[in-house]
Design a protein around this motif. Sequence first.
Motif, PDB file in Angstrom:
ATOM      1  N   LEU B  20       0.833  -1.204   0.000  1.00 39.49           N
ATOM      2  CA  LEU B  20       0.000   0.000   0.000  1.00 39.49           C
ATOM      3  C   LEU B  20       0.869   1.255   0.000  1.00 39.49           C
ATOM      4  CD1 LEU B  20      -2.849   1.287   0.264  1.00 39.49           C
ATOM      5  CD2 LEU B  20      -2.491   1.250   2.738  1.00 39.49           C
ATOM      6  N   MET B  21       1.929   1.241   0.815  1.00 35.56           N
ATOM      7  CA  MET B  21       2.802   2.418   0.901  1.00 35.56           C
ATOM      8  C   MET B  21       3.501   2.680  -0.436  1.00 35.56           C
ATOM      9  SD  MET B  21       2.506   4.059   3.617  1.00 35.56           S
ATOM     10  CE  MET B  21       3.912   5.162   3.602  1.00 35.56           C
ATOM     11  N   PHE B  22       3.893   1.615  -1.124  1.00 31.08           N
ATOM     12  CA  PHE B  22       4.507   1.801  -2.444  1.00 31.08           C
ATOM     13  C   PHE B  22       3.511   2.459  -3.400  1.00 31.08           C
ATOM     14  CE2 PHE B  22       8.108  -1.593  -2.321  1.00 31.08           C
ATOM     15  CZ  PHE B  22       9.010  -0.613  -1.942  1.00 31.08           C
ATOM     16  N   GLN B  23       2.245   2.015  -3.306  1.00 32.11           N
ATOM     17  CA  GLN B  23       1.224   2.585  -4.189  1.00 32.11           C
ATOM     18  C   GLN B  23       1.005   4.071  -3.878  1.00 32.11           C
ATOM     19  OE1 GLN B  23      -2.416   0.444  -4.676  1.00 32.11           O
ATOM     20  NE2 GLN B  23      -1.415  -1.539  -4.631  1.00 32.11           N
ATOM     21  N   VAL B  24       0.964   4.379  -2.583  1.00 33.72           N
ATOM     22  CA  VAL B  24       0.772   5.780  -2.184  1.00 33.72           C
ATOM     23  C   VAL B  24       1.984   6.604  -2.609  1.00 33.72           C
ATOM     24  CG1 VAL B  24       0.561   7.338  -0.206  1.00 33.72           C
ATOM     25  CG2 VAL B  24      -0.741   5.203  -0.250  1.00 33.72           C
ATOM     26  N   MET B  25       3.194   6.076  -2.334  1.00 36.73           N
ATOM     27  CA  MET B  25       4.402   6.847  -2.644  1.00 36.73           C
ATOM     28  C   MET B  25       4.570   7.050  -4.150  1.00 36.73           C
ATOM     29  SD  MET B  25       7.201   5.611   0.103  1.00 36.73           S
ATOM     30  CE  MET B  25       8.530   6.335  -0.804  1.00 36.73           C
ATOM     31  N   ALA B  31       2.509  13.237  -8.011  1.00 40.15           N
ATOM     32  CA  ALA B  31       1.818  14.452  -7.569  1.00 40.15           C
ATOM     33  C   ALA B  31       2.802  15.553  -7.169  1.00 40.15           C
ATOM     34  CB  ALA B  31       0.893  14.109  -6.404  1.00 40.15           C
ATOM     35  N   VAL B  32       3.815  15.195  -6.387  1.00 36.67           N
ATOM     36  CA  VAL B  32       4.738  16.233  -5.895  1.00 36.67           C
ATOM     37  C   VAL B  32       5.517  16.844  -7.058  1.00 36.67           C
ATOM     38  CG1 VAL B  32       6.804  14.824  -5.352  1.00 36.67           C
ATOM     39  CG2 VAL B  32       6.264  16.813  -3.957  1.00 36.67           C
ATOM     40  N   SER B  33       5.758  16.061  -8.094  1.00 36.91           N
ATOM     41  CA  SER B  33       6.486  16.597  -9.250  1.00 36.91           C
ATOM     42  C   SER B  33       5.607  17.561 -10.045  1.00 36.91           C
ATOM     43  CB  SER B  33       6.968  15.459 -10.158  1.00 36.91           C
ATOM     44  OG  SER B  33       5.886  14.920 -10.898  1.00 36.91           O
ATOM     45  N   LEU B 131      12.495  12.023  -2.634  1.00 35.23           N
ATOM     46  CA  LEU B 131      11.689  11.261  -1.663  1.00 35.23           C
ATOM     47  C   LEU B 131      11.650  11.980  -0.312  1.00 35.23           C
ATOM     48  CD1 LEU B 131      12.877   7.645  -2.545  1.00 35.23           C
ATOM     49  CD2 LEU B 131      10.507   8.425  -2.603  1.00 35.23           C
ATOM     50  N   ASN B 132      12.802  12.524   0.105  1.00 34.38           N
ATOM     51  CA  ASN B 132      12.852  13.257   1.374  1.00 34.38           C
ATOM     52  C   ASN B 132      11.929  14.474   1.329  1.00 34.38           C
ATOM     53  OD1 ASN B 132      14.646  11.536   2.559  1.00 34.38           O
ATOM     54  ND2 ASN B 132      16.456  12.764   2.155  1.00 34.38           N
ATOM     55  N   ARG B 133      11.981  15.176   0.211  1.00 35.30           N
ATOM     56  CA  ARG B 133      11.147  16.375   0.048  1.00 35.30           C
ATOM     57  C   ARG B 133       9.666  15.986   0.126  1.00 35.30           C
ATOM     58  NH1 ARG B 133      11.584  21.961   0.133  1.00 35.30           N
ATOM     59  NH2 ARG B 133      10.058  22.886  -1.259  1.00 35.30           N
ATOM     60  N   LEU B 134       9.338  14.889  -0.550  1.00 32.65           N
ATOM     61  CA  LEU B 134       7.955  14.405  -0.548  1.00 32.65           C
ATOM     62  C   LEU B 134       7.515  14.083   0.882  1.00 32.65           C
ATOM     63  CD1 LEU B 134       5.385  13.215  -1.878  1.00 32.65           C
ATOM     64  CD2 LEU B 134       6.631  11.074  -2.139  1.00 32.65           C
ATOM     65  N   GLU B 135       8.367  13.348   1.597  1.00 28.82           N
ATOM     66  CA  GLU B 135       7.999  12.956   2.964  1.00 28.82           C
ATOM     67  C   GLU B 135       7.855  14.175   3.874  1.00 28.82           C
ATOM     68  OE1 GLU B 135       9.802   8.426   3.097  1.00 28.82           O
ATOM     69  OE2 GLU B 135      11.126  10.088   3.591  1.00 28.82           O
ATOM     70  N   SER B 136       8.689  15.185   3.636  1.00 25.74           N
ATOM     71  CA  SER B 136       8.590  16.398   4.447  1.00 25.74           C
ATOM     72  C   SER B 136       7.250  17.081   4.230  1.00 25.74           C
ATOM     73  CB  SER B 136       9.710  17.379   4.093  1.00 25.74           C
ATOM     74  OG  SER B 136      10.953  16.770   4.269  1.00 25.74           O
ATOM     75  N   PHE B 137       6.716  17.000   3.013  1.00 24.96           N
ATOM     76  CA  PHE B 137       5.417  17.612   2.710  1.00 24.96           C
ATOM     77  C   PHE B 137       4.266  16.822   3.311  1.00 24.96           C
ATOM     78  CE2 PHE B 137       7.142  19.839  -1.246  1.00 24.96           C
ATOM     79  CZ  PHE B 137       6.993  21.096  -0.701  1.00 24.96           C
ATOM     80  N   ILE B 138       4.267  15.506   3.030  1.00 23.83           N
ATOM     81  CA  ILE B 138       3.026  14.748   3.284  1.00 23.83           C
ATOM     82  C   ILE B 138       2.917  14.170   4.694  1.00 23.83           C
ATOM     83  CG2 ILE B 138       2.729  14.186   0.831  1.00 23.83           C
ATOM     84  CD1 ILE B 138       3.645  11.335   1.461  1.00 23.83           C
ATOM     85  N   ILE B 167      -1.129  17.462  -2.922  1.00 21.94           N
ATOM     86  CA  ILE B 167      -0.556  16.132  -3.211  1.00 21.94           C
ATOM     87  C   ILE B 167      -1.578  15.040  -2.868  1.00 21.94           C
ATOM     88  CG2 ILE B 167       1.234  14.463  -2.530  1.00 21.94           C
ATOM     89  CD1 ILE B 167       3.084  16.958  -2.099  1.00 21.94           C
ATOM     90  N   TYR B 168      -2.191  15.159  -1.662  1.00 26.13           N
ATOM     91  CA  TYR B 168      -3.149  14.124  -1.252  1.00 26.13           C
ATOM     92  C   TYR B 168      -4.349  14.086  -2.198  1.00 26.13           C
ATOM     93  CZ  TYR B 168      -0.827  12.659   3.031  1.00 26.13           C
ATOM     94  OH  TYR B 168       0.057  12.127   3.934  1.00 26.13           O
ATOM     95  N   LEU B 169      -4.778  15.266  -2.642  1.00 21.27           N
ATOM     96  CA  LEU B 169      -5.915  15.333  -3.573  1.00 21.27           C
ATOM     97  C   LEU B 169      -5.572  14.599  -4.874  1.00 21.27           C
ATOM     98  CD1 LEU B 169      -8.742  16.602  -3.624  1.00 21.27           C
ATOM     99  CD2 LEU B 169      -7.758  18.533  -4.870  1.00 21.27           C
ATOM    100  N   LYS B 170      -4.365  14.862  -5.370  1.00 18.51           N
ATOM    101  CA  LYS B 170      -3.942  14.220  -6.624  1.00 18.51           C
ATOM    102  C   LYS B 170      -3.790  12.712  -6.428  1.00 18.51           C
ATOM    103  CE  LYS B 170      -1.566  18.160  -8.742  1.00 18.51           C
ATOM    104  NZ  LYS B 170      -2.001  18.097 -10.142  1.00 18.51           N
ATOM    105  N   VAL B 171      -3.253  12.306  -5.279  1.00 21.50           N
ATOM    106  CA  VAL B 171      -3.096  10.870  -5.001  1.00 21.50           C
ATOM    107  C   VAL B 171      -4.464  10.192  -4.972  1.00 21.50           C
ATOM    108  CG1 VAL B 171      -2.413   9.170  -3.234  1.00 21.50           C
ATOM    109  CG2 VAL B 171      -0.896  11.080  -3.783  1.00 21.50           C
TER     110      VAL B 171
END
Lengths: 395, 181
Positions: B20-25, B31-33, B131-138, B167-171
């Motif tokens: 599930l986490m792979f799918q979300v990430m 999304a973050v890009s 990935l770090n940037r993404l995690e800092s956001f979400i 990001i969450y909306l796009k995911v």
Amino acid sequence: MSNKYYEFFCPVKVIAGKAALEHIPYELSGMAATRPMIVTDKGVRAAGLLDPVIAACEESGLEIVSIYDDVPPDSSTAVVRDIAGVYRSEKCDSIIAVGGGSAIDTAKAVNILVSEGGDDIAAYAGAGVLKRPLKPFFVVPTTAGTGSEVTAVAVIADTEKHVKLPFTSSFLLPNAAIIDPRMTLTLPPHITAATAMDAMTHATEAFTCMAKNPLSDAYATAAIKKISNSLLAVMDNPKDADNRLELAEASTMAGIAFSNSMVGLVHALGHATGAICQLPHGLCMSLYLPYVLEYNIESIREPLGELLLYLDGPEVYAATPASRRAEASISAIRRMRDALYKHCKLPRTLKETGKVVEEQLERIAEVALDDGAIMFNPKEVTLEDAKAVLRRAWA
Amino acid sequence: MIAKRIQPMAFQARRLYVELMFQVMGRALQAVSEVDATVQKDASALPEGFLFEMMVMPQGSSLIVEHVGNGRFHYHGNSAPRPVDLSIQFKHIAHAFLVLSFQEKTSVAFANDRMLVDGDISYAIRMTRVLNRLESFILPKLVAKRAVKEYPANLHLPEKLMSAARIYLKVASNFVETVRA
């Protein structure tokens, strides 16, 4: 339960000390090798460093079947292919690398081709491609700094595609590293200084970066102690074989330490500077070490403070308050650099090198940010951070 | 006895969580890009058509994204249209779980030899930054601090909340689209 985890691996037999070269025939015979090939460079041969190796083998009735002495400073896939061709045509069965980082890396790559077959070394690039042991392989380092004799990595340039091919496998490690003081006795002062500071940086970063572990710590601290005690003695008296051996051992120990715990920002900046400004690796290490330690200091205060014991000895360590030991360690490294500058003008700043212009700092920072070593730096490095360290190292 | 009975269920739960986490990430990377200029700048240095994979060895869960140009990623699910250019491989699902449940930072996992990099190291460093940037956001700041080496000092709450919401909306939209398809 502790979250700590580490891996440590070094299967290289270290043969060190007086008359170490004379152990080569016995060690080869133990691996059923009778037709060794020497891989080296012109500088090593011109310095007469092959003579004791050949003499040691011939005296025991072991013939060196072939000598390839044309390894360039930055070896290429074509050179590797050529040497593998000679190895095969001469029906050799083992390799002895005699030299510094380039000769050793080249020999590692040659060993892949002659063991696995084929002419395209690029096919074996990457991590974990090799699945079985290679041919018997010995290394005789002629500098005391790179630690390549105990690292499982080789880098070879693909000159056609203009890329550097990395090879990583524990099978690249030599069967034995032969550390003989005769091999480094004639190293010129500035190379002695730069390579020793390379080893000092390997050990310091191994001890202060993220993948440090109890075993690599033991090697790193022992290496720092040996370098601190012996480097200036060798600079004063280059023919001092005992202290030369101490430096050579320190280099191997620092190599064992950093190959098991990786390095950090000093190496990231050094690799970038070497690529952009063609500065020797050891010089870059010496140059950046104190500035990076200052940058990292709040993340590494404890281990860096501990290093004072090995840099300046127990009296200074005991007399320095615990809260000031990290700064005192950096001061000790700075004093060592100042002494080396006095001895052989080993540059302490980018400006002193005379080969870097200020406009290049931005590009160096950008390239350093993508270097693999930066992953293991204890502090997250941004572009602005890297530029700030470079500005401090400028002058 | 009870522990022995529960163990297979725990393993299954772990496997499902990692999947599930792979799918979300994967979706979040896409999304973050589309949302963050810093990520776009980092990603734009990758060659167009560059395929990045994160997977669990030997043939476990995976996520694959492609750089489609201008710093934008496209999530391919768990199957690559061609051989990938860069693969970050967890040696065991337990190691993937440690990282994806934020018990071990990505950089620490690298330092602990939990993962292998197959491909250009400099691209791996770049992707780790993304990935770090993404995690800092979400992730909430407290959790993000456990996931990244250093939480970015210049990432303030309004920017974080706005970006995270987008990001969450796009995911979520991507998940819905996948289900519909």
